[in-house]
Enzyme design. Structure first.
Site, PDB file in Angstrom:
ATOM      1  N   LYS A 173       9.276  -1.195   1.876  1.00  0.00           N
ATOM      2  CA  LYS A 173       8.902  -1.611   2.986  1.00  0.00           C
ATOM      3  C   LYS A 173       7.958   0.000   3.491  1.00  0.00           C
ATOM      4  O   LYS A 173       8.093   0.888   3.399  1.00  0.00           O
ATOM      5  CB  LYS A 173      10.238  -1.659   3.933  1.00  0.00           C
ATOM      6  CG  LYS A 173       9.477  -1.827   5.161  1.00  0.00           C
ATOM      7  CD  LYS A 173      10.223  -1.215   6.395  1.00  0.00           C
ATOM      8  CE  LYS A 173      10.116  -1.731   7.801  1.00  0.00           C
ATOM      9  NZ  LYS A 173       9.213  -0.136   8.025  1.00  0.00           N
ATOM     10  N   LYS A 213       8.261   5.544   0.711  1.00  0.00           N
ATOM     11  CA  LYS A 213       8.185   5.986  -1.028  1.00  0.00           C
ATOM     12  C   LYS A 213       7.510   7.155  -1.609  1.00  0.00           C
ATOM     13  O   LYS A 213       8.184   7.161  -2.503  1.00  0.00           O
ATOM     14  CB  LYS A 213       7.767   4.998  -1.548  1.00  0.00           C
ATOM     15  CG  LYS A 213       8.426   3.237  -0.603  1.00  0.00           C
ATOM     16  CD  LYS A 213       7.531   2.027  -1.224  1.00  0.00           C
ATOM     17  CE  LYS A 213       6.040   2.348  -0.665  1.00  0.00           C
ATOM     18  NZ  LYS A 213       5.934   1.995   0.873  1.00  0.00           N
ATOM     19  N   LYS A 229      -4.186   4.462   1.492  1.00  0.00           N
ATOM     20  CA  LYS A 229      -4.149   5.881   2.225  1.00  0.00           C
ATOM     21  C   LYS A 229      -4.450   7.498   1.739  1.00  0.00           C
ATOM     22  O   LYS A 229      -4.736   8.533   2.071  1.00  0.00           O
ATOM     23  CB  LYS A 229      -2.680   6.283   3.399  1.00  0.00           C
ATOM     24  CG  LYS A 229      -2.940   5.441   4.414  1.00  0.00           C
ATOM     25  CD  LYS A 229      -1.257   4.998   5.658  1.00  0.00           C
ATOM     26  CE  LYS A 229      -0.110   5.554   3.833  1.00  0.00           C
ATOM     27  NZ  LYS A 229      -0.017   4.591   3.563  1.00  0.00           N
ATOM     28  N   ASP A 251       5.132  -3.198   1.840  1.00  0.00           N
ATOM     29  CA  ASP A 251       6.144  -4.000   1.860  1.00  0.00           C
ATOM     30  C   ASP A 251       5.318  -5.464   1.538  1.00  0.00           C
ATOM     31  O   ASP A 251       5.728  -6.521   0.919  1.00  0.00           O
ATOM     32  CB  ASP A 251       6.829  -4.708   3.064  1.00  0.00           C
ATOM     33  CG  ASP A 251       6.177  -4.584   4.317  1.00  0.00           C
ATOM     34  OD1 ASP A 251       4.974  -4.015   4.017  1.00  0.00           O
ATOM     35  OD2 ASP A 251       6.774  -4.854   5.139  1.00  0.00           O
TER      36      ASP A 251
END
Length: 290
Positions: free
Chosen positions: A8, A13, A39, A126
């Site tokens: 998610k 992460k 990003k 996600d």
């Protein structure tokens, strides 16, 4: 070995990926981490800055692959981990999966894609559309980052469905879940009982993990000035050791959305005592609890 890390959005992460990459490097592996998020901040805690993306570089060279060198796109990060950021199309335009494909294509052109012991793909949030499921086409294993929350496990279940689908045509296996910054694991336990899969590790709920992201440093680098964090690094080293053991992995079978919603909602409304749950489970397995 190629590993795709999913989970998610906002679950941690990239912070987890960077620390796993360092842990793998500490075990003597040559590691490349590829950020697969528009990003382009996956490798920030390894390099301390936002490195140029593959798309930026291709655009600057008018998409002439022959004019690009390895040093234009591969940047050295902390602990000897090499870093690449795929980047992405402009907001609201194009497909991120195309960008991942172009990244792999360029690395192959540069004879870099097969030079590493480990390539780790850190993939955005996600929503696993066909495009952002692209790293699963190259991965041997997928690792899902979650926490003990409803939304993170709901996302993990959707990612599980993508792994099952990709495993039909690719030699892909789920290595397991990593719980990030969680003090409880009752929902995680409930989920893996209903949808059996390994839990590789559960990282402790400490603020330093989150702060490391803001500082642009991995926990391994922070240990230099804060030796008390050394125990946290052991969690990442344990994850690395489990990955390097080349686990058999599984092809998971996701839970239908409504069934999962009901399962986790019931647990939220009627929480169970973890100690009692553990003792009951051990008794069922024939263990004697003390």
């Amino acid at each position: 070995m190629k590993i795709a890390v999913y989970g998610k959005g906002g679950i941690g992460k990239s912070t987890t990926s960077c620390n796993i990459s360092i842990a793998l490097a500490r075990r003597g592996e040559k590691v490349l981490q590829i950020g697969c998020d528009p990003k382009h901040d996956s490798t920030f805690t390894l390099t301390g800055f936002l490195i140029p993306t593959i798309i930026d570089t291709l655009q600057s060279k008018d998409y002439h692959y022959e004019d690009i060198w390895s040093e234009d796109v591969i940047h050295k990060g902390y602990g000897g981990v090499d870093c690449v950021e795929a980047g992405g199309p402009p907001a609201g335009a194009g497909c991120g999966g195309y960008v991942v494909g172009e990244t792999v294509k360029l690395l192959k052109e540069l004879n870099a894609f097969y030079e590493y012991d480990i390539i780790l793909f850190d993939v955005l949030g996600d929503v696993v559309c066909g495009g952002f499921a692209a790293p699963l086409n190259y991965a041997d294993y997928c690792v899902i980052i979650t926490d003990n929350g409803f939304d993170a496990l709901f996302a993990a279940n959707r990612i599980t469905a993508s792994i099952r689908e990709k495993a039909r045509t690719h030699p892909l296996r789920l290595a397991g879940l990593v719980g990030n910054r969680t003090s409880k694991r009752d929902l995680i336990n409930k989920y893996v009982e209903a949808c059996p899969m390994p839990v590789i590790e559960v990282l402790p709920l400490i603020e330093d993990i989150r702060v490391s992201r803001v500082k642009g440093k991995t926990l391994f680098e922070m240990v230099g000035s804060e030796p008390s964090l050394n125990y946290v690094c052991e969690y990442y080293l344990d994850i690395a050791d489990q990955i390097l053991s080349q686990p058999e992995g599984i092809v998971p079978k996701e839970i239908p959305d409504r069934e999962l919603f009901s399962l986790l909602s019931d647990l939220y409304l009627n929480p169970i005592d973890e100690g009692k749950h553990k003792n009951n489970k051990e008794n069922l397995l024939g263990f004697t609890t003390i």
